[in-house]
Scaffold this active site. Sequence first.
Site, PDB file in Angstrom:
ATOM      1  N   ASP A  33       3.104  -3.372  14.130  1.00 51.53           N
ATOM      2  CA  ASP A  33       2.448  -2.240  14.793  1.00 51.53           C
ATOM      3  C   ASP A  33       3.364  -1.737  15.897  1.00 51.53           C
ATOM      4  OD1 ASP A  33       0.530  -0.653  16.422  1.00 51.53           O
ATOM      5  OD2 ASP A  33      -0.994  -1.570  15.145  1.00 51.53           O
ATOM      6  N   ASP A  60       8.012  -0.211  13.932  1.00 52.77           N
ATOM      7  CA  ASP A  60       7.537   1.024  13.306  1.00 52.77           C
ATOM      8  C   ASP A  60       7.729   0.957  11.794  1.00 52.77           C
ATOM      9  OD1 ASP A  60       7.539   3.943  12.528  1.00 52.77           O
ATOM     10  OD2 ASP A  60       7.275   4.124  14.698  1.00 52.77           O
ATOM     11  N   SER A 126      -9.349   7.998   3.132  1.00 52.82           N
ATOM     12  CA  SER A 126     -10.504   8.514   3.858  1.00 52.82           C
ATOM     13  C   SER A 126     -11.336   9.408   2.948  1.00 52.82           C
ATOM     14  CB  SER A 126      -9.989   9.329   5.048  1.00 52.82           C
ATOM     15  OG  SER A 126     -11.012  10.137   5.552  1.00 52.82           O
ATOM     16  N   ALA A 127     -12.627   9.472   3.239  1.00 53.47           N
ATOM     17  CA  ALA A 127     -13.509  10.380   2.504  1.00 53.47           C
ATOM     18  C   ALA A 127     -13.098  11.834   2.700  1.00 53.47           C
ATOM     19  CB  ALA A 127     -14.947  10.177   2.963  1.00 53.47           C
ATOM     20  N   TYR A 151      -4.022  16.037   9.067  1.00 53.89           N
ATOM     21  CA  TYR A 151      -4.358  14.618   8.913  1.00 53.89           C
ATOM     22  C   TYR A 151      -4.895  14.356   7.501  1.00 53.89           C
ATOM     23  CZ  TYR A 151      -7.146  10.381   8.899  1.00 53.89           C
ATOM     24  OH  TYR A 151      -7.689   9.179   8.539  1.00 53.89           O
ATOM     25  N   LYS A 155      -3.273  12.177   4.191  1.00 47.03           N
ATOM     26  CA  LYS A 155      -3.929  11.081   3.450  1.00 47.03           C
ATOM     27  C   LYS A 155      -3.904  11.375   1.951  1.00 47.03           C
ATOM     28  CE  LYS A 155      -4.809   8.251   6.570  1.00 47.03           C
ATOM     29  NZ  LYS A 155      -4.337   6.870   6.538  1.00 47.03           N
ATOM     30  N   PHE A 180     -15.663   5.855   4.699  1.00 50.92           N
ATOM     31  CA  PHE A 180     -16.537   6.895   5.229  1.00 50.92           C
ATOM     32  C   PHE A 180     -16.421   6.842   6.768  1.00 50.92           C
ATOM     33  CE2 PHE A 180     -18.259   9.283   1.702  1.00 50.92           C
ATOM     34  CZ  PHE A 180     -17.499   8.681   0.707  1.00 50.92           C
ATOM     35  N   ARG A 233     -23.600  11.899   8.257  1.00 44.26           N
ATOM     36  CA  ARG A 233     -22.453  11.098   7.817  1.00 44.26           C
ATOM     37  C   ARG A 233     -22.903   9.703   7.405  1.00 44.26           C
ATOM     38  NH1 ARG A 233     -20.795  15.435   8.321  1.00 44.26           N
ATOM     39  NH2 ARG A 233     -18.927  16.222   9.347  1.00 44.26           N
TER      40      ARG A 233
HETATM   41  P1  NAD Z   1      -5.992   2.956  14.955  1.00 44.20           P
HETATM   42  O1  NAD Z   1      -5.250   4.091  15.579  1.00 44.20           O
HETATM   43  O2  NAD Z   1      -6.858   2.114  15.812  1.00 44.20           O
HETATM   44  O3  NAD Z   1      -4.979   2.007  14.166  1.00 44.20           O
HETATM   45  C1  NAD Z   1      -3.784   2.474  13.602  1.00 44.20           C
HETATM   46  C2  NAD Z   1      -2.679   1.554  14.102  1.00 44.20           C
HETATM   47  O4  NAD Z   1      -1.436   1.970  13.543  1.00 44.20           O
HETATM   48  C3  NAD Z   1      -2.514   1.591  15.614  1.00 44.20           C
HETATM   49  O5  NAD Z   1      -2.511   0.260  16.100  1.00 44.20           O
HETATM   50  C4  NAD Z   1      -1.166   2.276  15.830  1.00 44.20           C
HETATM   51  O6  NAD Z   1      -0.516   1.775  16.984  1.00 44.20           O
HETATM   52  C5  NAD Z   1      -0.440   1.914  14.544  1.00 44.20           C
HETATM   53  N1  NAD Z   1       0.611   2.865  14.138  1.00 44.20           N
HETATM   54  C6  NAD Z   1       0.528   4.217  14.061  1.00 44.20           C
HETATM   55  N2  NAD Z   1       1.689   4.722  13.605  1.00 44.20           N
HETATM   56  C7  NAD Z   1       2.510   3.671  13.384  1.00 44.20           C
HETATM   57  C8  NAD Z   1       3.841   3.544  12.905  1.00 44.20           C
HETATM   58  N3  NAD Z   1       4.567   4.634  12.602  1.00 44.20           N
HETATM   59  N4  NAD Z   1       4.382   2.304  12.784  1.00 44.20           N
HETATM   60  C9  NAD Z   1       3.654   1.203  13.130  1.00 44.20           C
HETATM   61  N5  NAD Z   1       2.403   1.264  13.597  1.00 44.20           N
HETATM   62  C10 NAD Z   1       1.831   2.483  13.714  1.00 44.20           C
HETATM   63  O7  NAD Z   1      -6.841   3.579  13.739  1.00 44.20           O
HETATM   64  P2  NAD Z   1      -7.958   2.921  12.821  1.00 44.20           P
HETATM   65  O8  NAD Z   1      -9.240   3.609  13.114  1.00 44.20           O
HETATM   66  O9  NAD Z   1      -7.885   1.449  12.898  1.00 44.20           O
HETATM   67  O10 NAD Z   1      -7.476   3.436  11.409  1.00 44.20           O
HETATM   68  C11 NAD Z   1      -6.667   2.643  10.544  1.00 44.20           C
HETATM   69  C12 NAD Z   1      -6.325   3.453   9.311  1.00 44.20           C
HETATM   70  O11 NAD Z   1      -7.535   3.864   8.679  1.00 44.20           O
HETATM   71  C13 NAD Z   1      -5.537   4.728   9.602  1.00 44.20           C
HETATM   72  O12 NAD Z   1      -4.581   4.901   8.568  1.00 44.20           O
HETATM   73  C14 NAD Z   1      -6.596   5.810   9.523  1.00 44.20           C
HETATM   74  O13 NAD Z   1      -6.053   7.049   9.131  1.00 44.20           O
HETATM   75  C15 NAD Z   1      -7.516   5.258   8.443  1.00 44.20           C
HETATM   76  N6  NAD Z   1      -8.891   5.763   8.560  1.00 44.20           N
HETATM   77  C16 NAD Z   1      -9.559   5.658   9.748  1.00 44.20           C
HETATM   78  C17 NAD Z   1     -10.834   6.181   9.872  1.00 44.20           C
HETATM   79  C18 NAD Z   1     -11.567   6.107  11.190  1.00 44.20           C
HETATM   80  O14 NAD Z   1     -12.488   6.899  11.389  1.00 44.20           O
HETATM   81  N7  NAD Z   1     -11.237   5.193  12.099  1.00 44.20           N
HETATM   82  C19 NAD Z   1     -11.442   6.814   8.772  1.00 44.20           C
HETATM   83  C20 NAD Z   1     -10.750   6.878   7.557  1.00 44.20           C
HETATM   84  C21 NAD Z   1      -9.463   6.360   7.472  1.00 44.20           C
HETATM   85  N1  UDP Z   2     -19.905  15.089  16.373  1.00 45.04           N
HETATM   86  C1  UDP Z   2     -20.561  15.711  17.420  1.00 45.04           C
HETATM   87  N2  UDP Z   2     -20.018  15.592  18.673  1.00 45.04           N
HETATM   88  C2  UDP Z   2     -18.881  14.896  18.931  1.00 45.04           C
HETATM   89  C3  UDP Z   2     -18.221  14.256  17.838  1.00 45.04           C
HETATM   90  C4  UDP Z   2     -18.768  14.391  16.577  1.00 45.04           C
HETATM   91  O1  UDP Z   2     -21.587  16.358  17.247  1.00 45.04           O
HETATM   92  O2  UDP Z   2     -18.427  14.853  20.093  1.00 45.04           O
HETATM   93  C5  UDP Z   2     -20.482  15.182  15.012  1.00 45.04           C
HETATM   94  C6  UDP Z   2     -19.580  15.843  13.985  1.00 45.04           C
HETATM   95  O3  UDP Z   2     -19.797  17.239  13.966  1.00 45.04           O
HETATM   96  C7  UDP Z   2     -20.010  15.157  12.679  1.00 45.04           C
HETATM   97  C8  UDP Z   2     -20.395  13.738  13.134  1.00 45.04           C
HETATM   98  O4  UDP Z   2     -20.670  13.852  14.545  1.00 45.04           O
HETATM   99  O5  UDP Z   2     -21.175  15.778  12.149  1.00 45.04           O
HETATM  100  C9  UDP Z   2     -19.280  12.702  12.913  1.00 45.04           C
HETATM  101  O6  UDP Z   2     -18.086  13.200  13.497  1.00 45.04           O
HETATM  102  P1  UDP Z   2     -16.793  12.271  13.674  1.00 45.04           P
HETATM  103  O7  UDP Z   2     -15.748  13.089  14.380  1.00 45.04           O
HETATM  104  O8  UDP Z   2     -17.173  10.980  14.296  1.00 45.04           O
HETATM  105  O9  UDP Z   2     -16.354  11.943  12.172  1.00 45.04           O
HETATM  106  P2  UDP Z   2     -15.953  12.914  10.960  1.00 45.04           P
HETATM  107  O10 UDP Z   2     -17.049  12.753   9.951  1.00 45.04           O
HETATM  108  O11 UDP Z   2     -15.809  14.304  11.460  1.00 45.04           O
HETATM  109  O12 UDP Z   2     -14.677  12.321  10.479  1.00 45.04           O
END
Ligand code: NAD
Ligand code: UDP
Length: 341
Positions: A33, A60, A126-127, A151, A155, A180, A233
């Site tokens: 990380d 990285d 991601s969804a 973003y 993905k 999700f 959601r």
């Molecule tokens: P997070 O930011 O907490 O974790 C991501 C980690 O990756 C961080 O620790 C960051 O320091 C590290 N990182 C970023 N770029 C890097 C690089 N170039 N090299 C090495 N390390 C790097 O995010 P999270 O919520 O734990 O998400 C993890 C994964 O899941 C991500 O790929 C994100 O896109 C995906 N995801 C997250 C969500 C969500 O809502 N949290 C939803 C769908 C998908």
């Molecule tokens: N949302 C909101 N206020 C906020 C952040 C999110 O009303 O400050 C709503 C957003 O419009 C969505 C839901 O909460 O309907 C989940 O949003 P989030 O950004 O957590 O996740 P997303 O589904 O957009 O990835």
Amino acid sequence: MAHQILVTGGAGYIGSHTTLALLEAGFEVIVLDNLCNSSAESLRRVKLICGKAPTFIHGDIRDRILIDKVFAENKISAVLHFAGLKAVGESVREPLDYYDNNVTGSVTLCQAMSQAGVYTLVFSSSATVYGEPLQMPISEEFPTGVPTNPYGRSKLMVEELLQDLAKSDPRWSIALLRYFNPVGAHPSGMIGEDPNGLPNNLLPYVSQVAIGKLKELSVFGDDYPTQDGTGVRDYIHVQDLAEGHMSALRAIVQKTGVDIWNLGTGTGYSVLEMIRAFEKASDRTVAYQVVERRSGDIAECWADPSKAAHELEWKAKNSLEAMMNDTWRWQVNNPNGYVND
Ligand code: NAD
Ligand code: UDP
């Protein structure tokens, strides 16, 4: 030697919970990380919880020389790839950073894996790749849509490049996990989501309003065609996500090709339902104001989780109440996240 699993982004929110689950299941874990959105304190806490620590490499995924060295010096059998940037708004302002970290980073990682002869990969998708589906719940058979921001596009690009890669070489075994809405924290209250600055996601924002760090929540629109007009959601506990990764890993080591699994609960909650549930768990009032819709948001989104149930024997177990209680415990115990001064 036990199986070693490389976890990119393992210091982050979902990565740290999954690292803990892997260690508890007896795997040896190497976390790579660059800490751009996390703190190594999360991994110290993982050790406090389970008595075992992952090997931590501060680096990285775009650094090919470093990754080659990591594969050469260890006996890694699979990679869980969480590393990447995830803030939708920032991705609109800084698209090159997003394509570089998420897409170039994944390409570099796969090149190094291929050279090292490691072909088992679990990718955090991601969804959002479904775009705006015409009906709910969303099953994996739905076509991917048109993500509304860099973003989401990054993905989808990685999903597509991984599909191409697996077609080009039958040794690859890849899981695309479409999350999700991840929420919650470990029930110990020791690890959780620690957003940098103003939270983008609903629950961290609600939680900071409840504790008094933020004044009020902006509810983005109450005129959607949903039960109460606010967005719906599928919120899933991060502990269930961590278990989902373990199940996906177990499944793909036995086969090759690409598999796609939704990781969701199958139930949708509106923003107002989330606020009420959080108020109940925290015994605090969450002040809010309804504002304009946020651009790019869809009305509703929830999973059909039956494919993962059948093929992985995995189901989300945690209730909405557990999601809220665990988020609140993490917030109260760590008002400033991992920085406690
Ligand atoms: P997070 O930011 O907490 O974790 C991501 C980690 O990756 C961080 O620790 C960051 O320091 C590290 N990182 C970023 N770029 C890097 C690089 N170039 N090299 C090495 N390390 C790097 O995010 P999270 O919520 O734990 O998400 C993890 C994964 O899941 C991500 O790929 C994100 O896109 C995906 N995801 C997250 C969500 C969500 O809502 N949290 C939803 C769908 C998908
Ligand atoms: N949302 C909101 N206020 C906020 C952040 C999110 O009303 O400050 C709503 C957003 O419009 C969505 C839901 O909460 O309907 C989940 O949003 P989030 O950004 O957590 O996740 P997303 O589904 O957009 O990835």
